[in-house]
Design a protein around this motif. Structure first.
Motif, PDB file in Angstrom:
ATOM      1  N   THR A 130       1.151  -1.100  -0.311  1.00 44.24           N
ATOM      2  CA  THR A 130      -0.534   0.469   0.341  1.00 44.24           C
ATOM      3  C   THR A 130       1.040   1.117   0.029  1.00 44.24           C
ATOM      4  O   THR A 130       0.893   1.725  -0.746  1.00 44.24           O
ATOM      5  CB  THR A 130      -1.078  -0.112   1.107  1.00 44.24           C
ATOM      6  N   GLY A 131       2.163   1.623   0.718  1.00 40.97           N
ATOM      7  CA  GLY A 131       2.973   2.390   0.980  1.00 40.97           C
ATOM      8  C   GLY A 131       2.391   3.725   1.514  1.00 40.97           C
ATOM      9  O   GLY A 131       1.326   3.479   1.926  1.00 40.97           O
ATOM     10  N   GLU A 132       3.227   4.742   1.686  1.00 41.54           N
ATOM     11  CA  GLU A 132       2.786   5.911   2.169  1.00 41.54           C
ATOM     12  C   GLU A 132       3.497   6.785   2.257  1.00 41.54           C
ATOM     13  O   GLU A 132       4.628   6.450   2.757  1.00 41.54           O
ATOM     14  CB  GLU A 132       2.593   5.477   4.417  1.00 41.54           C
ATOM     15  N   ALA A 133       3.524   8.108   1.960  1.00 42.49           N
ATOM     16  CA  ALA A 133       4.284   8.821   1.347  1.00 42.49           C
ATOM     17  C   ALA A 133       5.562   9.321   2.451  1.00 42.49           C
ATOM     18  O   ALA A 133       4.735   9.584   3.765  1.00 42.49           O
ATOM     19  CB  ALA A 133       3.085  10.090   0.799  1.00 42.49           C
ATOM     20  N   ASP A 134       6.589   9.448   2.233  1.00 43.61           N
ATOM     21  CA  ASP A 134       7.464   9.539   2.702  1.00 43.61           C
ATOM     22  C   ASP A 134       7.703   9.188   4.082  1.00 43.61           C
ATOM     23  O   ASP A 134       7.756   9.937   4.578  1.00 43.61           O
ATOM     24  CB  ASP A 134       7.602  11.678   3.121  1.00 43.61           C
ATOM     25  N   THR A 135       7.802   7.594   3.759  1.00 43.50           N
ATOM     26  CA  THR A 135       8.211   7.199   5.334  1.00 43.50           C
ATOM     27  C   THR A 135       9.464   5.744   4.367  1.00 43.50           C
ATOM     28  O   THR A 135       8.995   5.934   3.445  1.00 43.50           O
ATOM     29  CB  THR A 135       6.423   6.377   5.652  1.00 43.50           C
ATOM     30  N   PRO A 136       9.165   5.369   5.569  1.00 36.11           N
ATOM     31  CA  PRO A 136      10.064   3.968   5.004  1.00 36.11           C
ATOM     32  C   PRO A 136       8.989   3.092   4.515  1.00 36.11           C
ATOM     33  O   PRO A 136       9.555   1.756   3.729  1.00 36.11           O
ATOM     34  CB  PRO A 136      10.461   3.237   6.633  1.00 36.11           C
ATOM     35  N   LYS A 137       7.455   3.240   4.390  1.00 32.89           N
ATOM     36  CA  LYS A 137       7.003   2.278   3.938  1.00 32.89           C
ATOM     37  C   LYS A 137       6.835   2.538   2.606  1.00 32.89           C
ATOM     38  O   LYS A 137       6.905   1.510   1.662  1.00 32.89           O
ATOM     39  CB  LYS A 137       5.296   2.787   4.512  1.00 32.89           C
ATOM     40  N   GLN A 138       6.741   3.627   1.964  1.00 30.57           N
ATOM     41  CA  GLN A 138       7.356   4.050   1.011  1.00 30.57           C
ATOM     42  C   GLN A 138       8.222   3.186  -0.160  1.00 30.57           C
ATOM     43  O   GLN A 138       8.465   2.669  -1.177  1.00 30.57           O
ATOM     44  CB  GLN A 138       6.897   5.705   0.790  1.00 30.57           C
ATOM     45  N   ASP A 139       9.192   3.569   0.904  1.00 32.40           N
ATOM     46  CA  ASP A 139      10.348   2.912   0.007  1.00 32.40           C
ATOM     47  C   ASP A 139      10.458   1.285  -0.499  1.00 32.40           C
ATOM     48  O   ASP A 139      10.858   1.310  -0.754  1.00 32.40           O
ATOM     49  CB  ASP A 139      11.399   3.198   0.790  1.00 32.40           C
ATOM     50  N   ASP A 140       9.472   0.814   0.966  1.00 30.98           N
ATOM     51  CA  ASP A 140       9.666  -0.626   0.286  1.00 30.98           C
ATOM     52  C   ASP A 140       8.828  -0.750  -1.181  1.00 30.98           C
ATOM     53  O   ASP A 140       9.121  -1.943  -1.352  1.00 30.98           O
ATOM     54  CB  ASP A 140       8.692  -1.166   1.529  1.00 30.98           C
ATOM     55  N   GLY A 182      -8.368  14.807  -5.107  1.00 29.14           N
ATOM     56  CA  GLY A 182      -7.994  14.973  -3.613  1.00 29.14           C
ATOM     57  C   GLY A 182      -6.652  14.101  -3.967  1.00 29.14           C
ATOM     58  O   GLY A 182      -6.220  13.464  -2.086  1.00 29.14           O
ATOM     59  N   ASN A 183      -5.844  13.625  -4.364  1.00 31.05           N
ATOM     60  CA  ASN A 183      -5.281  11.929  -4.201  1.00 31.05           C
ATOM     61  C   ASN A 183      -4.172  11.972  -4.793  1.00 31.05           C
ATOM     62  O   ASN A 183      -2.732  11.151  -4.799  1.00 31.05           O
ATOM     63  CB  ASN A 183      -5.533  10.837  -4.984  1.00 31.05           C
ATOM     64  N   LEU A 184      -3.765  13.110  -5.351  1.00 31.85           N
ATOM     65  CA  LEU A 184      -2.296  14.238  -6.136  1.00 31.85           C
ATOM     66  C   LEU A 184      -0.689  13.455  -5.354  1.00 31.85           C
ATOM     67  O   LEU A 184       0.038  13.617  -5.560  1.00 31.85           O
ATOM     68  CB  LEU A 184      -2.196  14.932  -6.391  1.00 31.85           C
ATOM     69  N   LYS A 185      -1.082  13.707  -3.771  1.00 28.68           N
ATOM     70  CA  LYS A 185       0.370  13.510  -2.661  1.00 28.68           C
ATOM     71  C   LYS A 185       0.104  13.172  -1.649  1.00 28.68           C
ATOM     72  O   LYS A 185       0.411  12.171  -0.826  1.00 28.68           O
ATOM     73  CB  LYS A 185       0.530  15.132  -2.011  1.00 28.68           C
ATOM     74  N   LYS A 186      -0.644  11.281  -2.474  1.00 24.07           N
ATOM     75  CA  LYS A 186      -0.869  10.136  -1.172  1.00 24.07           C
ATOM     76  C   LYS A 186      -0.728   8.979  -2.256  1.00 24.07           C
ATOM     77  O   LYS A 186      -0.564   9.051  -3.298  1.00 24.07           O
ATOM     78  CB  LYS A 186      -2.475  10.275  -0.959  1.00 24.07           C
ATOM     79  N   ALA A 187      -0.337   8.077  -1.265  1.00 22.07           N
ATOM     80  CA  ALA A 187       0.363   6.672  -1.830  1.00 22.07           C
ATOM     81  C   ALA A 187      -0.975   6.326  -3.014  1.00 22.07           C
ATOM     82  O   ALA A 187      -2.162   6.535  -2.524  1.00 22.07           O
ATOM     83  CB  ALA A 187       1.244   6.080  -0.309  1.00 22.07           C
ATOM     84  N   GLY A 188      -0.597   5.487  -3.809  1.00 23.54           N
ATOM     85  CA  GLY A 188      -1.110   4.840  -4.879  1.00 23.54           C
ATOM     86  C   GLY A 188      -1.530   5.863  -5.706  1.00 23.54           C
ATOM     87  O   GLY A 188      -2.225   5.363  -7.102  1.00 23.54           O
ATOM     88  N   PHE A 189      -1.356   7.399  -5.786  1.00 28.19           N
ATOM     89  CA  PHE A 189      -1.004   7.821  -7.356  1.00 28.19           C
ATOM     90  C   PHE A 189      -0.202   9.294  -7.049  1.00 28.19           C
ATOM     91  O   PHE A 189       0.005  10.450  -8.119  1.00 28.19           O
ATOM     92  CB  PHE A 189      -2.576   8.766  -7.177  1.00 28.19           C
TER      93      PHE A 189
END
Length: 278
Positions: A130-140, A182-189
Motif C-alpha cells: 500500500t505504501g505511505e508517502a514520505d515514509t519507509p513504507k513507501q521506500d519498501d 484529492g489524491n495527487l500527494k497520497k500513496a497510490g497516485f
C-alpha cells in the motif's frame, strides 16, 4: 468428483481478486461467485490462510483437481496480512515464488506456468505494498516495484505468454481514480509510482482492461468499506491484468464483477475477469 481439466481449444478465463482474507470472503459469499464464474485460472491476493483452507474452498465450490501455487508471508511484520495464490485445473508446469531476496518472506509474488493448447502461459499473482508517502513504507513499495520491473523484463524476454494479475495499489491515470485531484500527494497516485506503469507499457507490456476500455472512467475495482464510496462509485482501478503484447492481443473481453449492492460484497475489491482466445 469432476476430473481435472484437459487442454482444448477454447477461451481462457482468468480472474483476479484481492479477497481481503479468504475466510472473511467465504463468510460473505465468495463461494457463490466462484461457482457461478468458474474461471479457468484464479489469482488471489491477501489470502491470509494456509494451503488447506484455500484448497477446501476451491474443492467445495468447484470440485477437486486444482493445482495451487500459494505463497503466504513468513516475515514477522507481514504474517497474516498478505498471501498470494494462482489456482487452476488446467495442466501446469513450474511454479516460482522468488522475486528478490529482500521480499522472499513477504507473500506478495507467485508464478505458475499454465499449459494451454496454444502453449504455456505464465500467470502471476502480485500484491503490491500500500505504501505511505514520505515514509519507509513507501521506500519498501518502490523497492518492490523495482524488483517487479526487473522480473517483467525477464518474463518478456523469455518469449512466452505471460500475465501479471493482482492488486497493484497504484492508479495510473486520472480516469483510474474517481477523486484524482484529492489524491495527487497520497500513496497510490504519486507521480513516482505511476511512472512504473509508463516504463512497463513503453517496454511492451499492456494494461489489458484499459486496452479494451479506452478513454472511460474506471471500470473501478476497489471501493472503501467506509461511507458511501461503493454506492457512489467513488473507486479506484488498481486491480490489473498486465500482459505481454501477444497475449494481450488475444484478450476478447474484460469485466469487473461488481457486486449488485454494498451488502453483497465479499471484499472491498471486485474480481477482474479477462477472457483470452488461446
Amino acid at each position: 468428483m469432476p476430473a481435472a481439466k484437459t487442454p482444448q481449444k477454447k477461451p481462457l478465463t482468468v480472474a483476479t481478486v484481492n479477497v481481503n482474507g479468504i475466510r472473511a470472503a467465504v463468510r460473505r459469499g465468495m463461494a457463490a461467485w466462484l461457482a457461478e464464474r468458474d474461471p479457468d485460472v484464479l489469482c488471489l491476493q491477501e489470502v491470509r490462510a494456509p494451503d488447506e483452507v484455500l484448497g477446501s474452498l476451491l474443492d467445495e465450490a468447484l470440485g477437486r483437481g486444482w493445482h495451487v501455487a500459494h505463497c503466504e508471508p513468513t516475515d514477522a511484520g507481514t504474517k497474516g496480512r498478505a498471501g498470494v495464490a494462482v489456482a487452476t485445473r488446467l495442466p501446469v508446469g513450474e511454479q516460482r515464488a522468488t522475486l528478490h531476496p529482500r521480499f522472499d518472506g513477504a507473500g506478495r509474488w507467485v508464478e505458475l506456468d499454465v499449459r494451454t493448447p496454444s502453449g504455456t502461459v505464465t500467470v502471476v499473482s502480485v500484491y503490491v505494498h500500500t505504501g505511505e508517502a514520505d515514509t519507509p513504507k513507501q521506500d519498501d513499495k518502490h523497492a518492490f516495484l523495482d524488483a517487479v520491473t526487473a522480473r517483467l523484463e525477464q518474463l518478456r524476454e523469455s518469449g512466452n505468454h505471460a500475465v501479471v494479475c493482482g492488486d497493484y495499489n497504484v492508479a495510473h491515470r486520472n480516469e483510474d481514480i474517481k477523486n484524482w485531484k484529492g489524491n495527487l500527494k497520497k500513496a497510490g497516485f504519486l507521480p513516482a509510482e505511476r511512472a512504473y506503469y509508463d516504463r512497463w507499457f513503453a517496454s511492451g507490456w499492456v494494461d489489458v482492461v484499459r486496452s479494451l476500455h479506452p478513454g472511460v472512467e474506471g471500470p473501478y475495482s476497489w471501493w472503501s468499506w467506509r461511507g458511501q464510496a461503493f454506492d457512489r462509485d467513488t473507486g479506484w482501478r488498481i486491480d490489473l491484468h498486465v500482459a505481454t503484447e501477444e497475449l494481450a492481443a488475444r484478450a476478447t473481453s474484460a469485466v469487473v464483477d461488481r457486486a449488485p449492492s454494498y451488502a453483497e460484497r465479499f471484499s472491498d475489491h471486485a474480481p477482474v475477469v479477462v477472457t483470452y482466445d488461446v
